[in-house]
Design an enzyme around this catalytic site. Structure first.
Site, PDB file in Angstrom:
ATOM      1  N   ASP A 106     -15.403  16.954   6.008  1.00 24.29           N
ATOM      2  CA  ASP A 106     -14.154  17.120   6.675  1.00 24.29           C
ATOM      3  C   ASP A 106     -14.645  16.760   8.451  1.00 24.29           C
ATOM      4  O   ASP A 106     -13.626  17.352   9.211  1.00 24.29           O
ATOM      5  CB  ASP A 106     -13.798  18.675   6.773  1.00 24.29           C
ATOM      6  CG  ASP A 106     -14.585  19.520   7.459  1.00 24.29           C
ATOM      7  OD1 ASP A 106     -16.244  19.167   7.347  1.00 24.29           O
ATOM      8  OD2 ASP A 106     -14.337  20.651   8.010  1.00 24.29           O
ATOM      9  N   CYS A 119       0.910 -24.457 -10.550  1.00 25.39           N
ATOM     10  CA  CYS A 119       1.055 -23.744  -9.566  1.00 25.39           C
ATOM     11  C   CYS A 119       0.484 -22.477  -9.457  1.00 25.39           C
ATOM     12  O   CYS A 119       0.583 -21.499 -10.483  1.00 25.39           O
ATOM     13  CB  CYS A 119       2.533 -23.634  -9.205  1.00 25.39           C
ATOM     14  SG  CYS A 119       2.781 -22.561  -7.819  1.00 25.39           S
ATOM     15  N   ASP A 176       8.266 -14.073   1.854  1.00 24.75           N
ATOM     16  CA  ASP A 176       8.612 -13.902   0.678  1.00 24.75           C
ATOM     17  C   ASP A 176       7.684 -13.069  -0.298  1.00 24.75           C
ATOM     18  O   ASP A 176       7.629 -12.348  -1.043  1.00 24.75           O
ATOM     19  CB  ASP A 176       9.210 -14.957  -0.272  1.00 24.75           C
ATOM     20  CG  ASP A 176      10.596 -15.298   0.513  1.00 24.75           C
ATOM     21  OD1 ASP A 176      11.295 -14.651   1.002  1.00 24.75           O
ATOM     22  OD2 ASP A 176      10.677 -16.452   0.239  1.00 24.75           O
ATOM     23  N   CYS A 177       6.240 -13.602   0.141  1.00 26.39           N
ATOM     24  CA  CYS A 177       5.028 -13.352  -0.701  1.00 26.39           C
ATOM     25  C   CYS A 177       3.575 -13.437   0.094  1.00 26.39           C
ATOM     26  O   CYS A 177       3.837 -14.171   0.895  1.00 26.39           O
ATOM     27  CB  CYS A 177       5.089 -13.817  -2.055  1.00 26.39           C
ATOM     28  SG  CYS A 177       4.662 -15.658  -1.821  1.00 26.39           S
ATOM     29  N   ASP A 203     -18.908  18.357   0.502  1.00 23.45           N
ATOM     30  CA  ASP A 203     -19.420  19.449   1.560  1.00 23.45           C
ATOM     31  C   ASP A 203     -18.778  20.936   1.252  1.00 23.45           C
ATOM     32  O   ASP A 203     -17.629  21.038   0.542  1.00 23.45           O
ATOM     33  CB  ASP A 203     -18.929  18.959   3.008  1.00 23.45           C
ATOM     34  CG  ASP A 203     -18.885  19.964   4.159  1.00 23.45           C
ATOM     35  OD1 ASP A 203     -19.856  20.924   4.134  1.00 23.45           O
ATOM     36  OD2 ASP A 203     -17.866  19.968   4.958  1.00 23.45           O
ATOM     37  N   THR A 245     -18.362  24.214   3.738  1.00 21.32           N
ATOM     38  CA  THR A 245     -17.485  24.621   4.653  1.00 21.32           C
ATOM     39  C   THR A 245     -16.340  23.662   5.234  1.00 21.32           C
ATOM     40  O   THR A 245     -16.810  22.643   5.616  1.00 21.32           O
ATOM     41  CB  THR A 245     -18.269  25.121   5.731  1.00 21.32           C
ATOM     42  OG1 THR A 245     -19.257  26.018   5.408  1.00 21.32           O
ATOM     43  CG2 THR A 245     -17.435  25.986   6.705  1.00 21.32           C
ATOM     44  N   ASP A 250       6.212 -20.443 -14.330  1.00 22.77           N
ATOM     45  CA  ASP A 250       5.436 -20.339 -13.221  1.00 22.77           C
ATOM     46  C   ASP A 250       6.386 -19.268 -12.499  1.00 22.77           C
ATOM     47  O   ASP A 250       5.856 -18.139 -11.943  1.00 22.77           O
ATOM     48  CB  ASP A 250       5.585 -21.504 -12.507  1.00 22.77           C
ATOM     49  CG  ASP A 250       4.919 -21.276 -10.954  1.00 22.77           C
ATOM     50  OD1 ASP A 250       3.803 -20.861 -10.803  1.00 22.77           O
ATOM     51  OD2 ASP A 250       5.958 -21.400  -9.994  1.00 22.77           O
TER      52      ASP A 250
END
Length: 782
Positions: free
Chosen positions: A672, A431, A94-95, A475, A477, A758
């Site tokens: 790149d 908690c 669930d988490c 960069d 080119t 909570d």
């Protein structure tokens, strides 16, 4: 990027088959699918180095198309590498706190060296030296979760249940609560009995889960705290509140599960892009087969409106593809015969035939998913801190609650019932669920949002660093420019003509994949020049390239690299200066040390380069261009973009420049390809452009799968939004606890409010994190 010492990289087949060109080690894996799990055996192999073989005047560093790297790189630390790795699909999470429970249970199995739950893709990965699949499955099942083999049909199906089925137990519990209240109005004693029965019914699955987790090494889970609090409330006759605590907790769990599902939705949508079946054409006949059976070389047919099941090469003359799912580009892209198209792209207007080019499990979608999984292992510093903090926080709260229960009655003669109640309330307030989930929920949502927009960010640490960037080094080119220069001027010396200049230059440049070399070859072919390959061609490091044509020595060099014996006259120096002032790159062509002529080339700026630099400036981010090109050409481009520049840089100079900038600023290096990797590593964070994605994904911290420079301000804005939401979530989680801690000690708030605080805080921080899936980070968003 252009620099003195124009380097042409010639990559060998060995280099191009490696998973990380020019970088040490790669991990090859022998895979096997079995009934109880997916496994592969790790084998480390050393990578051959890629060598620069061609140096010539002005150098462009770029990612070569010949180095198409598909193999994934493991993120496992060397000391933790085991002989085998096993993977399963997890059901029931669930988490992220559930992920921690599963990891703890797996690590308790003797022989397991490492266990990691990848929450975004719902996968458990376990490293061990021997086959421990049966033991791991048994341990996880006993902890209350289910495991499926990745190749099984169950793992392909969504674990999402219908809302009615998911909330059925909560509805039953709510009805029992209503009945209990109705009975209490008629008969208070019978009503208390009804509330006790309701509490026990609701408590049964929680206590069962708590006991499972305790046995598997997680004694301080929310289920344990809830069980203690509810049972304690029954002992002090707070029956209504005990039942309400259980109901609110179950509602909170349901909301948390929904919010977590929303956070994973971006990744789930990506996984759903690849169809499960494909139309194979074999011996002229069509047959529908599972995608898992496709192999490189197979011919498949894609109907109009259908998505590619794997990376494939277009056999038909041309076709348009919607690539928005991978690149974020909304306009369909036209591909020509022989061009490669990634898995998940949609054929827009026609039925096309394509040749499969990727191995099973190694298409573009698979590589993106693997990067997302690896990103989860690169957690943000704040996430790691909160994880460590929560390990001590929960036991400390339980100890504090015990002291609240014991100390006032024993030392100050206070009533036991009052302080037991307040101690149980503190237990629920303590908690750590909301705090633990505050950061990973935001990061998971942000990574999914970035992927949807064509940006891959390698983990929470990189995501957090992006938001701190105040200087960007780029960069030239292939990054600021298209990386496809064209010859603009050919000027011949007296006694020669333009075709002769092109003939001599192309004879030594033929066969090179470098952009400048290609520009010269293309110009020669356009002019109808017969290109004859020179003999004994040799790269001169930092100078140029030479060879022999008809026994005559040919040299192509940068003007600044000419020796005194071949220096240019003042007239030619003025001509070179004029061309460089226009932002052009110039090379000199010599025959037997005699000037034949000069060739000038110019690259074009990307369409969005000016807009991107403007957006960065509005965000108070400085930009500097790093290039090996001559200062005049660099100045001309920098002036158009309104940015600083450093020109005439060799590769090592670029690294030095980035390190100098990084001493005073948080720096992003944008490149790149392979040759930009050292500078990327020297920066605070490295980002690769789409033209070099396959290579750069292995070296950069983030990559843009498109070629839009506007993606840079977008991911920085996303990072800043994520950091803001993380701060909000931590404030919500700790703030609510601090408030209710005080009110509970004073007796103002009770058990049900504590649970509401909570569960409500957990649902609230998760819902707040999900906002990142919809946050507007487009370039136009100022």
């Amino acid at each position: 990027m252009t620099k003195h010492a124009h380097q042409h990289n010639k990559h060998t087949d060995a280099c191009c088959s490696s998973s990380q060109c020019c970088s040490g080690h790669t991990e090859n894996s022998t895979h096997s699918h079995t009934k109880s799990g997916h496994s592969h055996t790790k084998i480390d192999k050393s990578d051959p180095e890629c060598e620069d073989e061609h140096h010539h005047g002005h150098s462009h560093e770029h990612a070569h198309e010949s180095c198409d790297i598909n193999a994934p790189v493991s993120n496992v630390e060397p000391e933790k590498v085991a002989q085998q790795r096993f993977s399963w699909k997890v059901q029931g999470m669930d988490c992220p706190s559930c992920a921690q429970k599963i990891e703890t249970a797996a690590l308790k199995v003797t022989g397991v060296k490492q266990a990691k739950v990848l929450f975004a893709t719902e996968k458990l990965v376990v490293d061990a030296d021997s086959d421990l699949r049966a033991d791991v499955i048994a341990a996880i099942n006993s902890a209350g979760f289910e495991l499926f083999d990745l190749s099984s049909p169950q793992s392909k199906k969504s674990t999402k249940q219908s809302l009615l089925k998911e909330s059925s137990f909560v509805i039953v519990l709510a009805l029992l609560m209503a009945i209990s209240w109705s009975v209490e109005f008629i008969d208070p004693q019978a009503g208390r009995t009804a509330f006790i029965a309701t509490t026990l019914i609701g408590l049964f699955p929680i206590v069962k889960k708590a006991l499972q987790l305790i046995r598997n090494g997680t004694p301080f889970a929310i289920e344990t705290l809830m069980s203690v609090a509810a049972i304690g409330a029954l002992f002090i006759n707070a029956t209504e509140e005990a039942a309400m605590v259980i109901l609110l907790f179950m509602i909170g769990e349901m909301l948390e599960s929904y919010a977590a599902g929303r956070a994973r939705r971006g990744v789930s949508a990506l996984m759903a892009l690849v169809p499960e079946e494909a139309t194979l054409i074999k011996e002229g006949k069509k047959q529908t087969i599972p995608v898992a059976q496709l192999r490189p070389g197979d011919i498949i047919e894609i109907a109009p409106g259908s998505r590619l099941p794997t990376d494939a090469e277009l056999i038909s003359a041309f076709a348009s593809f919607d690539e928005s799912a991978l690149t974020g580009e909304s306009v369909p892209v036209e591909r020509l015969q022989g061009e490669k198209v990634a898995a998940g792209c949609l054929s827009v207007d026609r039925s096309v035939q394509m040749k499969v080019v990727s191995e099973q499990g190694q298409n573009a979608i698979d590589r993106i998913l693997q990067l997302i999984e690896e990103a989860e292992e690169r957690r943000a510093p704040i996430e790691r801190f909160i994880d460590r903090f929560s390990r001590y926080y929960t036991p400390a709260i339980m100890l504090f609650s015990a002291l609240v229960i014991i100390v006032p009655p024993l030392l100050f003669s206070q009533p036991w019932e009052t302080w037991i109640y307040r101690g149980l309330t503190l237990l629920l307030i303590g908690c750590p669920c909301a705090l633990v989930i505050s950061t990973p929920a935001a990061i998971t949502s942000a990574l999914a949002a970035a992927t949807k927009r064509g940006a891959l960010i390698k983990g929470g640490a990189a995501l957090e660093q992006l938001g701190t960037v105040n200087t960007i080094a780029l960069d030239k080119t292939g990054t600021l420019t298209e990386g496809k220069p064209q010859v603009t001027d050919v000027v011949a010396e007296a006694g020669f003509n333009e075709k002769e200049v092109l003939t001599f230059a192309s004879s030594v440049e033929i066969g090179s994949h470098h952009p400048l070399a290609k520009a010269i070859i293309n110009k020669a072919q356009d002019e109808g020049v017969l290109v004859v390959e020179a003999e004994d061609r040799k790269a001169l490091a930092g100078k140029g390239i030479e060879g022999y044509l008809n026994s005559q020595h040919i040299l192509v060099s940068a003007p600044s690299q000419l020796s005194e014996a071949t220096s240019l006259s003042s007239q030619w120096q003025q001509e070179v200066a004029r061309l460089e002032d226009e932002g052009k790159t110039v090379v000199i062509v010599l025959k037997e040390s005699q000037l034949v002529g000069i060739i000038a080339m110019q690259d074009t700026l990307r369409n969005d380069a000016v807009e991107s630099m403007k957006l960065l400036k509005e965000m108070n981010i400085n930009a500097v261009m790093l290039t090996g090109d001559n200062p005049r050409a660099a100045a001309a481009i920098a002036k158009k973009l309104g940015m600083d520049f450093r020109a005439g840089l060799l590769p090592e100079d670029k690294v030095t420049s980035v390190m100098e900038i990084s001493k005073k600023h948080n720096t992003m290096m944008v490149g790149d390809g392979i040759n930009d990797a050292p500078a990327m590593k020297a920066a605070t964070i490295g980002v690769a452009m789409g033209s070099g994605t396959d290579v750069a994904l292995e070296t950069a911290d983030a990559a843009l799968t498109h070629n839009r420079l506007t993606g840079l301000p977008e991911i920085i804005k996303l990072s800043r939004a994520t950091r803001k939401i993380i701060r909000e979530n931590i404030t919500i989680a700790l703030g609510l606890k601090a408030i209710f801690l005080v009110t509970s000690l004073l007796g103002i708030t009770g058990l049900w409010v504590a649970v509401l605080a909570d569960s409500g805080a957990t649902a609230l921080v998760t819902a707040n994190a999900v906002r990142l899936l919809r946050v507007k980070i487009n370039a136009s968003n100022k």
